[in-house]
Design a protein around this motif. Structure first.
Motif, mmCIF file in Angstrom:
data_model
loop_
_atom_site.group_PDB
_atom_site.id
_atom_site.type_symbol
_atom_site.label_atom_id
_atom_site.label_comp_id
_atom_site.label_asym_id
_atom_site.label_seq_id
_atom_site.Cartn_x
_atom_site.Cartn_y
_atom_site.Cartn_z
ATOM 1 N N VAL A 170 0.821 -1.211 0.000
ATOM 2 C CA VAL A 170 0.000 0.000 0.000
ATOM 3 C C VAL A 170 0.855 1.262 0.000
ATOM 4 O O VAL A 170 0.644 2.180 -0.795
ATOM 5 C CB VAL A 170 -0.960 -0.001 1.201
ATOM 6 C CG1 VAL A 170 -1.720 1.323 1.301
ATOM 7 C CG2 VAL A 170 -1.930 -1.165 1.088
ATOM 8 N N ALA A 171 1.840 1.316 0.884
ATOM 9 C CA ALA A 171 2.679 2.517 0.971
ATOM 10 C C ALA A 171 3.438 2.751 -0.331
ATOM 11 O O ALA A 171 3.564 3.895 -0.790
ATOM 12 C CB ALA A 171 3.652 2.376 2.140
ATOM 13 N N ASP A 172 3.948 1.684 -0.935
ATOM 14 C CA ASP A 172 4.657 1.831 -2.212
ATOM 15 C C ASP A 172 3.725 2.353 -3.296
ATOM 16 O O ASP A 172 4.130 3.142 -4.158
ATOM 17 C CB ASP A 172 5.258 0.489 -2.636
ATOM 18 C CG ASP A 172 6.371 0.021 -1.710
ATOM 19 O OD1 ASP A 172 7.003 0.891 -1.072
ATOM 20 O OD2 ASP A 172 6.604 -1.196 -1.616
ATOM 21 N N LEU A 221 1.817 9.426 -6.114
ATOM 22 C CA LEU A 221 2.182 10.814 -5.827
ATOM 23 C C LEU A 221 3.199 11.365 -6.817
ATOM 24 O O LEU A 221 3.390 12.586 -6.895
ATOM 25 C CB LEU A 221 2.721 10.918 -4.401
ATOM 26 C CG LEU A 221 1.673 10.703 -3.301
ATOM 27 C CD1 LEU A 221 2.334 10.639 -1.932
ATOM 28 C CD2 LEU A 221 0.614 11.795 -3.337
ATOM 29 N N LYS A 222 3.839 10.503 -7.551
ATOM 30 C CA LYS A 222 4.740 10.944 -8.612
ATOM 31 C C LYS A 222 3.981 11.336 -9.872
ATOM 32 O O LYS A 222 4.571 11.796 -10.841
ATOM 33 C CB LYS A 222 5.762 9.844 -8.919
ATOM 34 C CG LYS A 222 6.699 9.546 -7.750
ATOM 35 C CD LYS A 222 7.632 8.395 -8.054
ATOM 36 C CE LYS A 222 8.537 8.098 -6.850
ATOM 37 N NZ LYS A 222 9.426 6.941 -7.096
ATOM 38 N N GLN A 223 2.656 11.139 -9.854
ATOM 39 C CA GLN A 223 1.788 11.521 -10.955
ATOM 40 C C GLN A 223 0.839 12.614 -10.479
ATOM 41 O O GLN A 223 0.678 12.849 -9.280
ATOM 42 C CB GLN A 223 0.968 10.315 -11.436
ATOM 43 C CG GLN A 223 1.739 9.032 -11.631
ATOM 44 C CD GLN A 223 0.811 7.838 -11.763
ATOM 45 O OE1 GLN A 223 -0.368 7.967 -12.107
ATOM 46 N NE2 GLN A 223 1.333 6.645 -11.494
ATOM 47 N N SER A 224 0.191 13.242 -11.409
ATOM 48 C CA SER A 224 -0.879 14.181 -11.055
ATOM 49 C C SER A 224 -2.076 13.395 -10.543
ATOM 50 O O SER A 224 -2.423 12.344 -11.089
ATOM 51 C CB SER A 224 -1.276 15.011 -12.277
ATOM 52 O OG SER A 224 -2.477 15.718 -12.024
ATOM 53 N N THR A 261 -2.162 -2.301 7.915
ATOM 54 C CA THR A 261 -1.884 -1.440 6.779
ATOM 55 C C THR A 261 -1.342 -0.091 7.237
ATOM 56 O O THR A 261 -1.512 0.305 8.396
ATOM 57 C CB THR A 261 -3.160 -1.233 5.942
ATOM 58 O OG1 THR A 261 -2.826 -0.539 4.732
ATOM 59 C CG2 THR A 261 -4.192 -0.428 6.714
ATOM 60 N N TYR A 262 -0.694 0.614 6.336
ATOM 61 C CA TYR A 262 -0.154 1.941 6.645
ATOM 62 C C TYR A 262 0.064 2.690 5.341
ATOM 63 O O TYR A 262 0.275 2.103 4.278
ATOM 64 C CB TYR A 262 1.162 1.840 7.424
ATOM 65 C CG TYR A 262 2.161 0.851 6.858
ATOM 66 C CD1 TYR A 262 3.140 1.250 5.967
ATOM 67 C CD2 TYR A 262 2.118 -0.491 7.233
ATOM 68 C CE1 TYR A 262 4.057 0.344 5.455
ATOM 69 C CE2 TYR A 262 3.024 -1.407 6.730
ATOM 70 C CZ TYR A 262 3.989 -0.977 5.838
ATOM 71 O OH TYR A 262 4.885 -1.880 5.320
ATOM 72 N N ALA A 263 -0.023 4.014 5.421
ATOM 73 C CA ALA A 263 0.137 4.848 4.236
ATOM 74 C C ALA A 263 1.597 5.096 3.908
ATOM 75 O O ALA A 263 1.949 5.300 2.738
ATOM 76 C CB ALA A 263 -0.587 6.187 4.430
ATOM 77 N N GLU A 264 2.457 5.094 4.913
ATOM 78 C CA GLU A 264 3.893 5.260 4.680
ATOM 79 C C GLU A 264 4.658 4.710 5.876
ATOM 80 O O GLU A 264 4.117 4.546 6.967
ATOM 81 C CB GLU A 264 4.253 6.726 4.445
ATOM 82 C CG GLU A 264 3.976 7.642 5.616
ATOM 83 C CD GLU A 264 4.318 9.095 5.312
ATOM 84 O OE1 GLU A 264 5.385 9.343 4.720
ATOM 85 O OE2 GLU A 264 3.512 9.986 5.664
ATOM 86 N N SER A 265 5.928 4.423 5.640
ATOM 87 C CA SER A 265 6.785 3.874 6.691
ATOM 88 C C SER A 265 8.194 4.427 6.496
ATOM 89 O O SER A 265 8.401 5.401 5.769
ATOM 90 C CB SER A 265 6.793 2.348 6.632
ATOM 91 O OG SER A 265 7.470 1.900 5.466
#
Length: 405
Positions: free
Chosen positions: A135-137, A143-146, A170-174
């Motif tokens: 998920v985080a990946d 986010l590298k796209q519009s 789950t997690y949005a970032e790590s």
């Protein structure tokens, strides 16, 4: 409750390093941890699993991925470290935990190996949860796209792409996103504007408004669809602006490649938790939203509900609607369009009210939703749901509705 994070570090000599890792104090407060023990588990162990290597090219069948099958296969390989994994199932973990403590075991594995979070008597390794690491990946890739190009079906697929009855955290970032070399979600969204426009006594910018809105939406949809547990990472609950970089000097790898150091600087070797507590900064509203998310889960326990139904993934409207437990989640990812009298399906008839609104002023939003409004269902099926009601869904917002008790 006691969380026991079981990873195993295996070096080239197959030695086990059982040094406990530190854990962020906010995790301990959020999950009420009594005792935490963690290990680091590197790819040397995972690469030794023959079934995992086969899975990357062509799946040999789930029967080849059960704990007994993998252990039997690895035992035939001289010097293999695979038995270390299969000989450390959950039933053996309580010996490392203080007597009388509850325990949850959660491995972090990028392999996608089946059966990690299945009971041993069902042929699994025996952990209680697994980390939903894709998920985080995925969020960093998006986010590298519009955000105008984001596909709603793609987001939903990534969040829900896990095996039935295999519970996930789950997690949005790590740390993978926050360490030097990458950027946190907040920094991807707002970048240098975070240095000058996060104070409430200064006017905001379109970049800041967009970033704060999407940051809240990313966290809530990750929590709503990503698994049965949710994890924050060292400041992403309020959008920490910078990366983590440990003191290091220059290095030259055996290949001859030179890696410059940071002059052993401690400048980025810290987290600014005071930012989220400062009520004169926009970080405070982002932190308040994270607390509201946790309170919503505490009250309704939607993450562990047996009922989940995704009724809408509309690519043109950029709208995602799903049910989790008794709650109805509505996400509008469109950058411009707000929708009046937007009909959404639901499972139960009755009256629904707003229980969480990312656009609330308390959370740094524009207060476009009236929380006192009551939404009466109609006996009109919609999106394959037996009942429906109409809502106003502003652009870049997420709103959660619950039936009135």
């Amino acid at each position: 409750m006691c969380i026991y994070i079981e990873n195993v570090y295996v070096d080239y000599n197959t030695k086990i390093d059982k040094r406990p890792k530190p854990i962020n104090v906010q995790y301990a407060c959020l999950f009420k941890l009594d005792y935490v023990l963690g290990f680091s588990w590197t790819l040397e162990l995972q690469s030794s699993l023959p079934s995992l290597g086969s899975l990357r090219s062509c799946c040999p069948g789930y029967n080849n991925c059960s704990a007994p099958a993998v252990a039997a296969s690895s035992d035939r390989r001289e010097g293999s470290s695979c038995p270390l994994l299969c000989h450390l199932p959950r039933p053996g973990l309580p010996r490392a935990v203080p007597s009388g403590s509850d325990m949850v075991a959660c491995p972090a594995s990028v392999s996608g190996m089946p059966t990690f979070a299945l009971p041993v008597h069902d042929g699994g390794v025996g952990f209680d949860y697994r980390m939903h690491m894709a998920v985080a990946d995925k969020w960093i890739d998006l986010l590298k796209q519009s955000d105008e190009t984001w596909k709603m079906g793609d987001i939903v697929h990534t969040l829900t792409n896990r095996r039935w009855l295999e519970k996930c955290v789950t997690y949005a970032e790590s740390h993978d996103q926050a360490l030097v070399g990458d950027k946190t979600i907040a920094f991807w969204l707002m970048d240098k504007d975070m240095y000058d426009f996060m104070a409430l006594d200064r006017p905001s910018t379109p970049t800041i408004d967009r970033g704060i809105a999407l940051h809240k939406m990313i966290r809530l949809i990750t929590m709503g669809l990503g698994g049965e547990g949710y994890l924050n990472f060292m400041g992403n609950e309020f959008g920490h602006p910078e990366w983590i970089d440990f003191p290091r000097g220059p290095q030259r790898l055996p290949s001859g490649k030179f890696i410059p150091g940071n002059n052993n600087s401690y400048d980025k070797c810290r987290r600014r938790f005071d930012l989220g507590d400062a009520d004169y900064l926009r970080y405070h509203g982002m932190q308040e939203f994270d607390q509201a998310m946790q309170h919503l889960e505490q009250k309704y326990e939607f993450m562990t509900s047996d009922h989940q139904y995704i009724s809408r993934k509309h690519e043109e409207d950029k709208v995602i609607v799903f049910e989790k437990g008794d709650l109805v989640f509505v996400f509008n990812f469109h950058c411009n369009n707000s929708y009046f009298d937007y009909r959404i399906g639901c499972r139960k008839p009755g009256v629904y009210k707003v229980v969480l609104d990312s656009d609330a002023g308390l959370f740094g939003g524009f207060s476009r939703i009236h929380h006192a409004a009551e939404h009466f269902t109609a006996d009109c099926s919609h999106d394959n749901r037996p009942y429906s009601f109409s809502v106003y869904t502003p652009s870049r917002t997420c709103v959660v509705y619950a039936p009135v008790e």
